[in-house]
Design an enzyme around this catalytic site. Structure first.
Site, mmCIF file in Angstrom:
data_model
loop_
_atom_site.group_PDB
_atom_site.id
_atom_site.type_symbol
_atom_site.label_atom_id
_atom_site.label_comp_id
_atom_site.label_asym_id
_atom_site.label_seq_id
_atom_site.Cartn_x
_atom_site.Cartn_y
_atom_site.Cartn_z
ATOM 1 N N ARG A 58 20.498 -2.597 -5.208
ATOM 2 C CA ARG A 58 20.065 -2.475 -3.795
ATOM 3 C C ARG A 58 20.309 -1.054 -3.279
ATOM 4 N NH1 ARG A 58 23.051 -3.522 0.633
ATOM 5 N NH2 ARG A 58 24.367 -5.071 -0.395
ATOM 6 N N TYR A 111 -2.344 -1.104 11.870
ATOM 7 C CA TYR A 111 -2.314 -2.376 11.146
ATOM 8 C C TYR A 111 -1.628 -3.418 12.055
ATOM 9 C CZ TYR A 111 -0.944 -5.790 7.608
ATOM 10 O OH TYR A 111 -0.751 -6.946 6.900
ATOM 11 N N ASP A 183 1.620 6.939 9.281
ATOM 12 C CA ASP A 183 1.306 5.960 8.236
ATOM 13 C C ASP A 183 0.088 6.523 7.493
ATOM 14 O OD1 ASP A 183 0.292 3.866 6.691
ATOM 15 O OD2 ASP A 183 0.983 2.327 8.085
ATOM 16 N N LYS A 208 -1.467 -0.463 -1.573
ATOM 17 C CA LYS A 208 -2.853 -0.032 -1.468
ATOM 18 C C LYS A 208 -3.152 1.067 -2.499
ATOM 19 C CE LYS A 208 -2.829 -3.014 1.815
ATOM 20 N NZ LYS A 208 -1.536 -3.076 2.371
HETATM 21 N N1 LCS Z 1 0.374 0.012 6.930
HETATM 22 C C1 LCS Z 1 -0.951 -0.138 6.752
HETATM 23 C C2 LCS Z 1 -1.888 0.944 7.206
HETATM 24 C C3 LCS Z 1 -1.443 -1.277 6.131
HETATM 25 O O1 LCS Z 1 -2.764 -1.374 5.947
HETATM 26 C C4 LCS Z 1 -0.539 -2.297 5.715
HETATM 27 C C5 LCS Z 1 -1.028 -3.541 5.056
HETATM 28 C C6 LCS Z 1 0.836 -2.112 5.940
HETATM 29 C C7 LCS Z 1 1.265 -0.937 6.549
HETATM 30 C C8 LCS Z 1 1.855 -3.135 5.516
HETATM 31 O O2 LCS Z 1 1.990 -3.109 4.133
HETATM 32 P P1 LCS Z 1 2.382 -4.361 3.173
HETATM 33 O O3 LCS Z 1 3.662 -4.905 3.704
HETATM 34 O O4 LCS Z 1 1.275 -5.348 3.272
HETATM 35 O O5 LCS Z 1 2.537 -3.710 1.850
HETATM 36 N N2 LCS Z 1 -2.391 -3.783 5.248
HETATM 37 C C9 LCS Z 1 -3.055 -4.840 4.880
HETATM 38 C C10 LCS Z 1 -4.428 -5.024 5.141
HETATM 39 O O6 LCS Z 1 -5.143 -4.274 5.815
HETATM 40 N N3 LCS Z 1 -4.837 -6.141 4.586
HETATM 41 O O7 LCS Z 1 -3.806 -6.796 3.950
HETATM 42 C C11 LCS Z 1 -2.596 -6.017 4.112
#
Ligand code: LCS
Length: 392
Positions: A58, A111, A183, A208
């Site tokens: 951790r 998001y 972000d 992503k």
């Molecule tokens: N920031 C952005 C710009 C994102 O698109 C997402 C997830 C996150 C943070 C959060 O990340 P995660 O915890 O899912 O790894 N975006 C998503 C979307 O547009 N569709 O499914 C997940």
């Protein structure tokens, strides 16, 4: 973090490489929860920070450290902290950098859950937030209050592809004594390096583009300064949202082809966006590579390419969009983005459903908006798929 002057693609392949006594070419997966000490003194020294050894996964793990060093190098930051998910990265930033009574200015079309976490949960602890179109610099500046500690910008934003002038955003944030957090998930460091424009912190959902293969959920936060990095790492450890070594191994494998994947996908995205824009069934297309995008010129200056995310609405609105999503055969109807497979989704009822309709519309997330993440398939096949779905 050692910066070298190799090109970006070379660093993609080699940055963060682990120095392995057996000379393994790839950083191995250290699938262990804990690390032994040679003696009690070494254990005490590790805990006191007087020795460098690993203690407990951790707190740090060689496979995860290797990925952290790699992404810190790509973003040109001092170091990085990997997290269990993108939301783990968002929460680490909020919790490490805000206090009771702080205020945050944020992009309206972030998001959905990045906004929901702030409005639903941080509000319970006295943190206030204001959402504005951060591509409008006067609206952005007007949202600041004496207690504003963070300007949180998503650029390009999800799903509206709004582009914010990062250099101006950094200047405004710093003039008000706030930090700029970007972000950078939609762009990735291949297309945009926010720290170069004055950002203090960059974060990613590595789920992503960075991983790029739709097989891992993960996040990472990169800081410009060691002081901020220390606060981020300490919060990640305290909240226990560390990235697992197996996750880190897969993400590190995926990131090596980042340039190749994005170069291919963005060529196809431009063709698809241009094709959509010329179709009578399509009301409008949002792709930052098209001259019709309101921040096309800004994106050209700030980014080295336009990426592979497209938003569009059909003339028939929500119903026509639903029919299209039901009829595509090659594009997968699924949330997420930035992988080798092309995905299609409906933000208003899926990724951004948690935001009240009125707020969604103010942010530009109309009910008819369809989001399309272009993968690396043959572009002719993707266009044929959209054509048959529109004709059906
Ligand atoms: N920031 C952005 C710009 C994102 O698109 C997402 C997830 C996150 C943070 C959060 O990340 P995660 O915890 O899912 O790894 N975006 C998503 C979307 O547009 N569709 O499914 C997940």
């Amino acid at each position: 973090m050692r910066q070298n002057d190799s090109g970006f693609d070379t660093r993609l392949v080699h940055a963060g490489a682990h120095e392995d006594p057996l000379h393994s070419v790839v950083t191995p997966i250290y699938q262990t929860s804990t690390f032994g000490f040679a003696n009690a003194q070494e254990g005490a020294d590790c805990f006191a920070g007087k020795a460098d050894g690993y203690i407990y996964t951790r707190l740090g793990n060689p496979t995860t450290r290797s990925l952290e060093r790699c992404v810190a190098d790509l973003e040109e930051g001092c170091d990085a902290v990997a997290t269990s998910s993108g939301m783990g990265a968002v929460n680490t930033v909020y919790m490490a950098l805000l206090d009771q009574g702080s205020h945050v200015v944020s992009t309206a079309s972030v998001y959905g859950p990045s906004r929901g976490l702030m409005e639903t949960h941080y509000s319970r602890f006295g943190v206030a937030s204001t959402y504005v179109d951060t591509s409008d610099l006067s609206a952005l500046e007007a949202a600041f209050r004496p207690e504003t500690r963070l300007l949180y910008v998503e650029s390009p934003s999800n799903p509206c592809m709004q582009v914010t002038d990062l250099e101006a955003a950094a200047r405004i944030a710093h003039a008000h004594g706030a930090l700029l957090v970007v972000d950078n998930t939609f762009a990735s460091p291949f297309l945009q390096k926010p720290l170069r424009f004055g950002a203090d912190v960059v974060l990613h959902s590595v789920t992503k583009f960075i991983n790029g293969h739709a097989d891992v959920v993960g996040g990472i936060v990169v800081a410009r300064e060691p002081g901020i990095l220390k606060r981020l790492r300490s919060m990640m450890i305290a909240t226990g949202c560390n990235m697992d070594p197996h996750q880190a191994f897969l993400v590190h494998r995926g990131v090596k082809t980042l340039s190749l994947r994005i170069e291919r996908a963005q060529l196809s995205a431009l063709q698809i966006a241009s094709w959509l824009e010329a179709r009578p069934e399509v009301a409008w297309v949002r792709y930052i590579g098209l001259p019709s995008h309101p921040q096309h010129e800004l994106a050209r200056r700030q980014m080295s390419g336009f990426g592979s995310m497209i938003g569009f609405e059909l003339v028939g609105g929500l119903e026509a969009g639903r029919r299209l999503m039901d009829r595509v055969e090659l594009a997968v109807l699924a949330v997420s983005l930035g992988g080798v497979e092309t995905l299609i989704e409906h933000p208003a009822s899926m990724t951004h459903a948690g935001i009240p309709r009125e707020e969604r519309e103010k942010a530009g997330i109309t009910d008819g908006l369809v989001r399309y993440s272009v993968g690396i398939e043959n572009v002719e096949d993707l266009i044929r798929d959209l054509q048959q779905a529109l004709a059906g």
